[in-house]
Design a protein around this motif. Sequence first.
Motif, PDB file in Angstrom:
ATOM      1  N   GLU A  63     -23.008 -20.435  34.526  1.00  0.00           N
ATOM      2  CA  GLU A  63     -23.982 -19.587  34.631  1.00  0.00           C
ATOM      3  C   GLU A  63     -24.717 -20.862  35.301  1.00  0.00           C
ATOM      4  O   GLU A  63     -26.194 -20.071  36.506  1.00  0.00           O
ATOM      5  CB  GLU A  63     -24.512 -18.715  33.532  1.00  0.00           C
ATOM      6  CG  GLU A  63     -23.982 -17.929  33.602  1.00  0.00           C
ATOM      7  CD  GLU A  63     -23.758 -16.516  34.249  1.00  0.00           C
ATOM      8  OE1 GLU A  63     -24.640 -15.189  34.371  1.00  0.00           O
ATOM      9  OE2 GLU A  63     -22.195 -16.400  34.864  1.00  0.00           O
ATOM     10  N   VAL A 107     -14.014 -10.001  36.811  1.00  0.00           N
ATOM     11  CA  VAL A 107     -13.963 -10.683  38.125  1.00  0.00           C
ATOM     12  C   VAL A 107     -12.563 -10.726  38.857  1.00  0.00           C
ATOM     13  O   VAL A 107     -12.133  -9.520  39.359  1.00  0.00           O
ATOM     14  CB  VAL A 107     -14.389 -11.997  38.734  1.00  0.00           C
ATOM     15  CG1 VAL A 107     -14.311 -12.073  40.474  1.00  0.00           C
ATOM     16  CG2 VAL A 107     -15.675 -11.573  38.146  1.00  0.00           C
ATOM     17  N   ALA A 157     -19.598 -21.149  29.684  1.00  0.00           N
ATOM     18  CA  ALA A 157     -21.290 -20.915  29.966  1.00  0.00           C
ATOM     19  C   ALA A 157     -21.771 -21.151  31.134  1.00  0.00           C
ATOM     20  O   ALA A 157     -22.686 -20.436  31.616  1.00  0.00           O
ATOM     21  CB  ALA A 157     -21.773 -20.410  28.497  1.00  0.00           C
ATOM     22  N   THR A 206     -11.682  -8.666  27.876  1.00  0.00           N
ATOM     23  CA  THR A 206     -12.701  -9.707  29.121  1.00  0.00           C
ATOM     24  C   THR A 206     -13.558  -9.172  28.757  1.00  0.00           C
ATOM     25  O   THR A 206     -13.511  -8.471  27.880  1.00  0.00           O
ATOM     26  CB  THR A 206     -11.877  -8.136  29.800  1.00  0.00           C
ATOM     27  OG1 THR A 206     -10.778  -8.953  30.656  1.00  0.00           O
ATOM     28  CG2 THR A 206     -12.737  -8.744  31.489  1.00  0.00           C
ATOM     29  N   GLY A 207     -14.374 -10.133  28.605  1.00  0.00           N
ATOM     30  CA  GLY A 207     -15.577 -10.264  28.814  1.00  0.00           C
ATOM     31  C   GLY A 207     -15.640 -10.351  27.134  1.00  0.00           C
ATOM     32  O   GLY A 207     -17.374 -10.657  26.616  1.00  0.00           O
ATOM     33  N   ARG A 208     -15.091 -11.056  26.523  1.00  0.00           N
ATOM     34  CA  ARG A 208     -15.223 -11.288  24.976  1.00  0.00           C
ATOM     35  C   ARG A 208     -14.987 -12.888  24.984  1.00  0.00           C
ATOM     36  O   ARG A 208     -14.576 -13.213  25.842  1.00  0.00           O
ATOM     37  CB  ARG A 208     -14.626 -10.985  24.215  1.00  0.00           C
ATOM     38  CG  ARG A 208     -14.499  -9.310  23.982  1.00  0.00           C
ATOM     39  CD  ARG A 208     -15.809  -9.018  22.955  1.00  0.00           C
ATOM     40  NE  ARG A 208     -15.384  -9.234  21.916  1.00  0.00           N
ATOM     41  CZ  ARG A 208     -16.911  -9.835  20.973  1.00  0.00           C
ATOM     42  NH1 ARG A 208     -17.930  -9.144  22.184  1.00  0.00           N
ATOM     43  NH2 ARG A 208     -17.251  -9.865  20.064  1.00  0.00           N
ATOM     44  N   TRP A 232     -14.515 -18.880  34.773  1.00  0.00           N
ATOM     45  CA  TRP A 232     -14.792 -17.917  33.999  1.00  0.00           C
ATOM     46  C   TRP A 232     -14.833 -15.926  34.546  1.00  0.00           C
ATOM     47  O   TRP A 232     -15.455 -15.836  34.473  1.00  0.00           O
ATOM     48  CB  TRP A 232     -16.528 -18.866  34.646  1.00  0.00           C
ATOM     49  CG  TRP A 232     -17.808 -18.185  34.586  1.00  0.00           C
ATOM     50  CD1 TRP A 232     -18.726 -18.203  35.455  1.00  0.00           C
ATOM     51  CD2 TRP A 232     -18.283 -18.108  33.138  1.00  0.00           C
ATOM     52  NE1 TRP A 232     -20.296 -17.682  34.419  1.00  0.00           N
ATOM     53  CE2 TRP A 232     -19.718 -17.263  33.452  1.00  0.00           C
ATOM     54  CE3 TRP A 232     -17.709 -17.785  31.962  1.00  0.00           C
ATOM     55  CZ2 TRP A 232     -20.632 -16.818  32.327  1.00  0.00           C
ATOM     56  CZ3 TRP A 232     -18.264 -17.132  31.122  1.00  0.00           C
ATOM     57  CH2 TRP A 232     -19.830 -16.314  31.008  1.00  0.00           C
ATOM     58  N   HIS A 233     -15.135 -16.627  36.099  1.00  0.00           N
ATOM     59  CA  HIS A 233     -14.273 -15.142  36.383  1.00  0.00           C
ATOM     60  C   HIS A 233     -13.352 -14.069  35.486  1.00  0.00           C
ATOM     61  O   HIS A 233     -13.262 -13.165  35.892  1.00  0.00           O
ATOM     62  CB  HIS A 233     -13.681 -15.448  37.909  1.00  0.00           C
ATOM     63  CG  HIS A 233     -14.124 -16.255  39.310  1.00  0.00           C
ATOM     64  ND1 HIS A 233     -15.693 -16.382  39.189  1.00  0.00           N
ATOM     65  CD2 HIS A 233     -13.693 -17.022  40.322  1.00  0.00           C
ATOM     66  CE1 HIS A 233     -16.009 -17.045  40.078  1.00  0.00           C
ATOM     67  NE2 HIS A 233     -15.064 -17.007  40.430  1.00  0.00           N
ATOM     68  N   GLU A 234     -12.460 -15.091  35.545  1.00  0.00           N
ATOM     69  CA  GLU A 234     -11.396 -14.381  35.023  1.00  0.00           C
ATOM     70  C   GLU A 234     -11.668 -13.738  33.113  1.00  0.00           C
ATOM     71  O   GLU A 234     -11.613 -12.689  32.915  1.00  0.00           O
ATOM     72  CB  GLU A 234      -9.666 -15.136  34.439  1.00  0.00           C
ATOM     73  CG  GLU A 234      -8.917 -15.966  35.717  1.00  0.00           C
ATOM     74  CD  GLU A 234      -8.509 -17.125  34.994  1.00  0.00           C
ATOM     75  OE1 GLU A 234      -8.804 -17.979  35.032  1.00  0.00           O
ATOM     76  OE2 GLU A 234      -8.256 -17.386  36.412  1.00  0.00           O
ATOM     77  N   VAL A 235     -12.781 -14.668  32.095  1.00  0.00           N
ATOM     78  CA  VAL A 235     -12.741 -14.433  31.463  1.00  0.00           C
ATOM     79  C   VAL A 235     -13.770 -13.217  31.424  1.00  0.00           C
ATOM     80  O   VAL A 235     -13.804 -12.645  30.643  1.00  0.00           O
ATOM     81  CB  VAL A 235     -13.943 -15.570  30.583  1.00  0.00           C
ATOM     82  CG1 VAL A 235     -14.720 -14.601  29.554  1.00  0.00           C
ATOM     83  CG2 VAL A 235     -13.094 -16.957  30.523  1.00  0.00           C
ATOM     84  N   ARG A 236     -14.464 -13.211  32.513  1.00  0.00           N
ATOM     85  CA  ARG A 236     -15.749 -12.112  32.974  1.00  0.00           C
ATOM     86  C   ARG A 236     -14.448 -10.484  33.589  1.00  0.00           C
ATOM     87  O   ARG A 236     -15.744 -10.038  33.361  1.00  0.00           O
ATOM     88  CB  ARG A 236     -16.955 -12.313  34.225  1.00  0.00           C
ATOM     89  CG  ARG A 236     -17.810 -13.681  33.436  1.00  0.00           C
ATOM     90  CD  ARG A 236     -19.041 -13.818  34.264  1.00  0.00           C
ATOM     91  NE  ARG A 236     -18.189 -14.460  35.478  1.00  0.00           N
ATOM     92  CZ  ARG A 236     -18.883 -14.821  36.231  1.00  0.00           C
ATOM     93  NH1 ARG A 236     -20.028 -13.692  36.577  1.00  0.00           N
ATOM     94  NH2 ARG A 236     -18.147 -14.958  37.320  1.00  0.00           N
ATOM     95  N   ASN A 290     -16.129 -21.947  25.169  1.00  0.00           N
ATOM     96  CA  ASN A 290     -16.684 -20.599  25.306  1.00  0.00           C
ATOM     97  C   ASN A 290     -18.110 -21.904  26.122  1.00  0.00           C
ATOM     98  O   ASN A 290     -19.115 -21.078  26.972  1.00  0.00           O
ATOM     99  CB  ASN A 290     -17.425 -20.169  24.274  1.00  0.00           C
ATOM    100  CG  ASN A 290     -15.576 -19.359  23.917  1.00  0.00           C
ATOM    101  OD1 ASN A 290     -15.150 -18.502  24.948  1.00  0.00           O
ATOM    102  ND2 ASN A 290     -15.456 -18.968  22.692  1.00  0.00           N
TER     103      ASN A 290
END
Length: 359
Positions: A347, A43, A344, A4-6, A37-41, A340
């Motif tokens: 955002e 959330v 992004a 997560t977050g990468r 995007w929620h899942e990658v971050r 990616n």
Amino acid sequence: MYETGRPLVVEDVELDPPKAGEVRIRMVASGVCRSDWHEVRGVHPMPTPIVLGHEGSGVVEELGEGVEGLAPGDHVVLSWLPYCGSCRRCASGRPNLCERLGAFDGGVLADGTTRLHQGGTRIHHNLPASFAELAVVPANTAIKIDRSLPLDRVALLGCAVTTGVGAVLNTAKVQPGRSVAVIGCGGVGLSAVQGARIAGAASIVAVDVVPAKLELARGLGATDTVLALAEEDAEPAIRAVLPEGADAVIEALGRPSTIELAVRVTAPGGIAVLVGMAPPEARVALDALTMVYQERTVTGSWYGSCVPPRDLPMLAGLVASGALRLDPMIARFRPLDEINEALASFERGEEARTVIAYG
Ligand code: APR
Ligand code: ZN
Ligand code: ZN
């Protein structure tokens, strides 16, 4: 996604053949959704490693044992929601709330295992796991569509369109001549705008913070637009168009402040439909007394309250007739290598849908 977050990593992994009740799909396209995007971050936490992507379309390549109604070569849109078809909720027309969905929890298929792996490490599926050239999915999530439809564009039916149009037609059950407000005009909200037009709504007010999104909304059926740059300005601007509020308000972002706005601008007797996915810890306040004497409804809408084998062909038919327009919702196509960058772009919120196209 290993962590997560990468950033997501694009590499080759192994895919087992489909088991009973499953099919292998060669992916043609996958939309990129704010939920990814929620899942990658983190959330909405996911098991890792996992192949993400839940708005896919493709061609059936191989059938597992016992699969009926599909054949290699069929063009399909992929639903992200498996269901059993026989539990109490499935039988009452709500497969989106299937009681046996838990079998798929944790990114596995119905038998509790994964078809994806890398050597000894199992890789989870975020069904249909469409950020990959190939996928194995439950057969009842692959919905056959007419070959004449543009397969790279109908991927949007896999999430945004079914969610947004379904929120209006199935959840809110908007009747002709009614008023609808849509808060947040991304892929989901623009689909809700189109759903409102298809339902025959007389007023469709689109709300966003990006002028270009409001332009798109107007082109897709919005009769009025509200640029909600300062949050306190949004309610008066909506009431300038609809003094009593809207009969149906669709919240398609998932933030407490816009959810509260949605409930506030719901007309007496009206319904606020929460579609956007808020963080798990989010709480909202509502004016309790007004809810009572104005008989307002607040409801959630999960995947547009859809019944996939009923609704995906119906939506495909609306694409074929021209009533549902996908092209204006697609900002651009990108190869998987640019996943990616595509993620992004949520955002900034300036672009509508990005679609990953597999060559
Ligand atoms: N008021 C109104 N609109 C806003 C605001 C605001 N304060 N802030 C952002 N927006 C707009 C963005 O400009 C963007 O157009 O909300 C829109 C959200 O769209 P996307 O990011 O494209 O999201 P989408 O993929 O449509 O998903 C919407 O549904 O399925 C869920 O998880 C998903 O919560 C997400 C929601
Ligand atoms: Zn989605
Ligand atoms: Zn069920």
